[in-house]
Design a protein around this motif. Structure first.
Motif, PDB file in Angstrom:
ATOM      1  N   THR A   1       0.836  -1.199   0.000  1.00 54.66           N
ATOM      2  CA  THR A   1       0.000   0.000   0.000  1.00 54.66           C
ATOM      3  C   THR A   1       0.870   1.247   0.000  1.00 54.66           C
ATOM      4  O   THR A   1       2.030   1.213   0.416  1.00 54.66           O
ATOM      5  N   ALA A   2       0.302   2.348  -0.457  1.00 57.78           N
ATOM      6  CA  ALA A   2       0.925   3.669  -0.400  1.00 57.78           C
ATOM      7  C   ALA A   2      -0.195   4.674  -0.201  1.00 57.78           C
ATOM      8  O   ALA A   2      -1.292   4.515  -0.744  1.00 57.78           O
ATOM      9  N   GLY A   3       0.053   5.695   0.618  1.00 60.48           N
ATOM     10  CA  GLY A   3      -1.012   6.645   0.882  1.00 60.48           C
ATOM     11  C   GLY A   3      -0.500   7.948   1.452  1.00 60.48           C
ATOM     12  O   GLY A   3       0.695   8.146   1.656  1.00 60.48           O
ATOM     13  N   ILE A   4      -1.450   8.818   1.716  1.00 61.08           N
ATOM     14  CA  ILE A   4      -1.163  10.113   2.327  1.00 61.08           C
ATOM     15  C   ILE A   4      -2.099  10.298   3.506  1.00 61.08           C
ATOM     16  O   ILE A   4      -3.271   9.903   3.455  1.00 61.08           O
ATOM     17  N   GLU A   5      -1.559  10.884   4.580  1.00 57.45           N
ATOM     18  CA  GLU A   5      -2.330  11.144   5.793  1.00 57.45           C
ATOM     19  C   GLU A   5      -2.219  12.627   6.118  1.00 57.45           C
ATOM     20  O   GLU A   5      -1.116  13.177   6.146  1.00 57.45           O
ATOM     21  N   LEU A   6      -3.363  13.262   6.345  1.00 58.95           N
ATOM     22  CA  LEU A   6      -3.411  14.680   6.671  1.00 58.95           C
ATOM     23  C   LEU A   6      -4.002  14.839   8.064  1.00 58.95           C
ATOM     24  O   LEU A   6      -5.163  14.470   8.295  1.00 58.95           O
ATOM     25  N   LYS A   7      -3.199  15.371   8.993  1.00 59.44           N
ATOM     26  CA  LYS A   7      -3.658  15.584  10.358  1.00 59.44           C
ATOM     27  C   LYS A   7      -4.462  16.871  10.431  1.00 59.44           C
ATOM     28  O   LYS A   7      -4.115  17.866   9.803  1.00 59.44           O
ATOM     29  N   ILE A   8      -5.529  16.862  11.213  1.00 59.14           N
ATOM     30  CA  ILE A   8      -6.329  18.057  11.449  1.00 59.14           C
ATOM     31  C   ILE A   8      -5.616  18.871  12.527  1.00 59.14           C
ATOM     32  O   ILE A   8      -5.303  18.334  13.591  1.00 59.14           O
ATOM     33  N   PRO A   9      -5.319  20.151  12.272  1.00 52.32           N
ATOM     34  CA  PRO A   9      -4.557  20.957  13.235  1.00 52.32           C
ATOM     35  C   PRO A   9      -5.218  21.000  14.616  1.00 52.32           C
ATOM     36  O   PRO A   9      -6.434  21.143  14.736  1.00 52.32           O
ATOM     37  N   ASN A  10      -4.398  20.884  15.636  1.00 49.41           N
ATOM     38  CA  ASN A  10      -4.814  20.948  17.044  1.00 49.41           C
ATOM     39  C   ASN A  10      -5.839  19.896  17.423  1.00 49.41           C
ATOM     40  O   ASN A  10      -6.596  20.073  18.374  1.00 49.41           O
ATOM     41  N   GLN A  11      -5.916  18.834  16.667  1.00 42.30           N
ATOM     42  CA  GLN A  11      -6.840  17.737  16.946  1.00 42.30           C
ATOM     43  C   GLN A  11      -6.094  16.418  16.810  1.00 42.30           C
ATOM     44  O   GLN A  11      -5.140  16.323  16.045  1.00 42.30           O
ATOM     45  N   PRO A  12      -6.540  15.378  17.511  1.00 42.72           N
ATOM     46  CA  PRO A  12      -5.885  14.074  17.354  1.00 42.72           C
ATOM     47  C   PRO A  12      -6.404  13.278  16.148  1.00 42.72           C
ATOM     48  O   PRO A  12      -6.112  12.103  16.007  1.00 42.72           O
ATOM     49  N   LEU A  13      -7.180  13.914  15.261  1.00 42.04           N
ATOM     50  CA  LEU A  13      -7.758  13.245  14.093  1.00 42.04           C
ATOM     51  C   LEU A  13      -6.885  13.408  12.856  1.00 42.04           C
ATOM     52  O   LEU A  13      -6.244  14.443  12.670  1.00 42.04           O
ATOM     53  N   ALA A  14      -6.906  12.397  12.014  1.00 41.70           N
ATOM     54  CA  ALA A  14      -6.192  12.453  10.745  1.00 41.70           C
ATOM     55  C   ALA A  14      -7.061  11.803   9.664  1.00 41.70           C
ATOM     56  O   ALA A  14      -7.719  10.796   9.907  1.00 41.70           O
ATOM     57  N   PHE A  15      -7.059  12.383   8.478  1.00 39.99           N
ATOM     58  CA  PHE A  15      -7.756  11.850   7.305  1.00 39.99           C
ATOM     59  C   PHE A  15      -6.704  11.179   6.434  1.00 39.99           C
ATOM     60  O   PHE A  15      -5.604  11.685   6.275  1.00 39.99           O
ATOM     61  N   PHE A  16      -7.040  10.026   5.855  1.00 41.62           N
ATOM     62  CA  PHE A  16      -6.073   9.340   5.007  1.00 41.62           C
ATOM     63  C   PHE A  16      -6.732   8.795   3.745  1.00 41.62           C
ATOM     64  O   PHE A  16      -7.930   8.519   3.709  1.00 41.62           O
ATOM     65  N   VAL A  17      -5.919   8.653   2.706  1.00 37.98           N
ATOM     66  CA  VAL A  17      -6.305   8.026   1.447  1.00 37.98           C
ATOM     67  C   VAL A  17      -5.143   7.128   1.056  1.00 37.98           C
ATOM     68  O   VAL A  17      -3.988   7.551   1.093  1.00 37.98           O
ATOM     69  N   ASP A  18      -5.444   5.870   0.718  1.00 41.25           N
ATOM     70  CA  ASP A  18      -4.371   4.987   0.274  1.00 41.25           C
ATOM     71  C   ASP A  18      -4.840   4.050  -0.826  1.00 41.25           C
ATOM     72  O   ASP A  18      -6.032   3.857  -1.033  1.00 41.25           O
ATOM     73  N   ALA A  19      -3.868   3.534  -1.543  1.00 42.21           N
ATOM     74  CA  ALA A  19      -4.134   2.591  -2.632  1.00 42.21           C
ATOM     75  C   ALA A  19      -3.097   1.482  -2.549  1.00 42.21           C
ATOM     76  O   ALA A  19      -1.955   1.718  -2.145  1.00 42.21           O
ATOM     77  N   GLY A  20      -3.512   0.285  -2.913  1.00 43.53           N
ATOM     78  CA  GLY A  20      -2.585  -0.834  -2.835  1.00 43.53           C
ATOM     79  C   GLY A  20      -3.007  -1.982  -3.725  1.00 43.53           C
ATOM     80  O   GLY A  20      -3.950  -1.879  -4.512  1.00 43.53           O
ATOM     81  N   LEU A  21      -2.311  -3.083  -3.551  1.00 49.76           N
ATOM     82  CA  LEU A  21      -2.551  -4.260  -4.369  1.00 49.76           C
ATOM     83  C   LEU A  21      -2.396  -5.509  -3.514  1.00 49.76           C
ATOM     84  O   LEU A  21      -1.439  -5.610  -2.740  1.00 49.76           O
ATOM     85  N   TYR A  22      -3.354  -6.422  -3.640  1.00 53.96           N
ATOM     86  CA  TYR A  22      -3.284  -7.732  -2.997  1.00 53.96           C
ATOM     87  C   TYR A  22      -3.073  -8.761  -4.096  1.00 53.96           C
ATOM     88  O   TYR A  22      -3.805  -8.769  -5.084  1.00 53.96           O
ATOM     89  N   ILE A  23      -2.064  -9.610  -3.940  1.00 55.14           N
ATOM     90  CA  ILE A  23      -1.799 -10.679  -4.904  1.00 55.14           C
ATOM     91  C   ILE A  23      -1.929 -12.001  -4.168  1.00 55.14           C
ATOM     92  O   ILE A  23      -1.154 -12.291  -3.258  1.00 55.14           O
ATOM     93  N   GLU A  24      -2.906 -12.787  -4.553  1.00 52.53           N
ATOM     94  CA  GLU A  24      -3.156 -14.049  -3.866  1.00 52.53           C
ATOM     95  C   GLU A  24      -2.049 -15.058  -4.157  1.00 52.53           C
ATOM     96  O   GLU A  24      -1.627 -15.227  -5.288  1.00 52.53           O
ATOM     97  N   ALA A  25      -1.587 -15.722  -3.104  1.00 50.08           N
ATOM     98  CA  ALA A  25      -0.591 -16.792  -3.250  1.00 50.08           C
ATOM     99  C   ALA A  25      -1.265 -18.156  -3.184  1.00 50.08           C
ATOM    100  O   ALA A  25      -0.913 -19.058  -3.937  1.00 50.08           O
ATOM    101  N   LEU A  26      -2.234 -18.309  -2.302  1.00 47.84           N
ATOM    102  CA  LEU A  26      -2.977 -19.565  -2.146  1.00 47.84           C
ATOM    103  C   LEU A  26      -4.458 -19.272  -2.022  1.00 47.84           C
ATOM    104  O   LEU A  26      -4.826 -18.312  -1.348  1.00 47.84           O
ATOM    105  N   PRO A  27      -5.357 -19.964  -2.580  1.00 51.45           N
ATOM    106  CA  PRO A  27      -5.214 -21.155  -3.400  1.00 51.45           C
ATOM    107  C   PRO A  27      -5.096 -20.857  -4.894  1.00 51.45           C
ATOM    108  O   PRO A  27      -4.884 -21.769  -5.679  1.00 51.45           O
ATOM    109  N   SER A  28      -5.234 -19.593  -5.308  1.00 52.62           N
ATOM    110  CA  SER A  28      -5.188 -19.254  -6.729  1.00 52.62           C
ATOM    111  C   SER A  28      -4.057 -18.255  -6.989  1.00 52.62           C
ATOM    112  O   SER A  28      -4.284 -17.048  -6.982  1.00 52.62           O
ATOM    113  N   PRO A  29      -2.827 -18.750  -7.202  1.00 51.45           N
ATOM    114  CA  PRO A  29      -1.678 -17.861  -7.358  1.00 51.45           C
ATOM    115  C   PRO A  29      -1.876 -16.816  -8.456  1.00 51.45           C
ATOM    116  O   PRO A  29      -2.431 -17.097  -9.509  1.00 51.45           O
ATOM    117  N   PHE A  30      -1.434 -15.616  -8.140  1.00 51.48           N
ATOM    118  CA  PHE A  30      -1.430 -14.463  -9.041  1.00 51.48           C
ATOM    119  C   PHE A  30      -2.811 -13.883  -9.338  1.00 51.48           C
ATOM    120  O   PHE A  30      -2.951 -13.041 -10.209  1.00 51.48           O
TER     121      PHE A  30
END
Length: 181
Positions: free
Chosen positions: A136-165
């Motif tokens: 995965t790769a993404g970006i996280e933006l913290k809200i100033p003076n708050q413990p909250l953060a917004f994030f967006v990410d994208a990634g890839l899952y490649i199955e190994a078992l039971p159906s490779p690739f």
């Protein structure tokens, strides 16, 4: 299209990241993500926040790819997914409120498989447990003076078992609440 989106996102994130490490005051974060996967997120920060470990628990195939050809049959429903990813983080533009992250890990899924060969039998589907690497790769933006953060990410899952690739693109966004200083 998914491969192009993943490649462009990765290039953007790595290109705009700096060598400055994230300086997080928090050790843990909890949140909710919408997309693929859809579910609950827990993040443990290490060192100065430049490394982290994400655990995601939720659905696999709920938002998109719900009905998809798979292994001489198809998926027609969503399934349960557990994912663990080790992450590296960097600040963007030397700003404490903006961080990019990228990482690799593994994923386990449990989903119903409707096989073409089962149509003439009394059983119409079987449960499949699958596992494989994920990134995965993404970006996280913290809200100033708050413990909250917004994030967006994208990634890839490649199955190994039971159906490779067999692969599945994963794009999600959400909110994380940083807790425990």
């Amino acid at each position: 299209m998914k491969k192009l989106l993943f490649a462009l996102t990765t290039i953007f994130i790595i290109g705009f990241s700096t060598d400055t490490f994230a300086q997080y005051d928090y050790n843990w974060a909890v949140g909710f993500r919408v997309g693929e996967p859809l579910g609950f997120n827990v993040r443990k920060y290490f060192q100065n926040g430049d490394k982290a470990f994400d655990i995601n628990i939720g659905t696999y195939g709920f938002i998109y790819n719900r009905q998809r050809r798979y292994n001489a049959g198809e998926y027609k429903t969503a399934g349960l997914m557990i994912q663990g990813i080790y992450l590296w983080q960097n600040q963007v533009f030397n700003r404490d409120w903006a961080h990019v992250y990228y990482g690799f890990g593994g994923q386990i899924n449990n989903r119903s498989h409707y096989a073409d060969i089962l149509k003439n039998e009394k059983i119409d589907h079987i449960k499949k447990i699958s596992l494989g690497p994920t990134g995965t790769a993404g970006i996280e933006l913290k809200i100033p003076n708050q413990p909250l953060a917004f994030f967006v990410d994208a990634g890839l899952y490649i199955e190994a078992l039971p159906s490779p690739f067999f692969w599945n693109g994963q794009i999600s966004s959400g909110l994380r609440l940083n807790i425990i200083k």
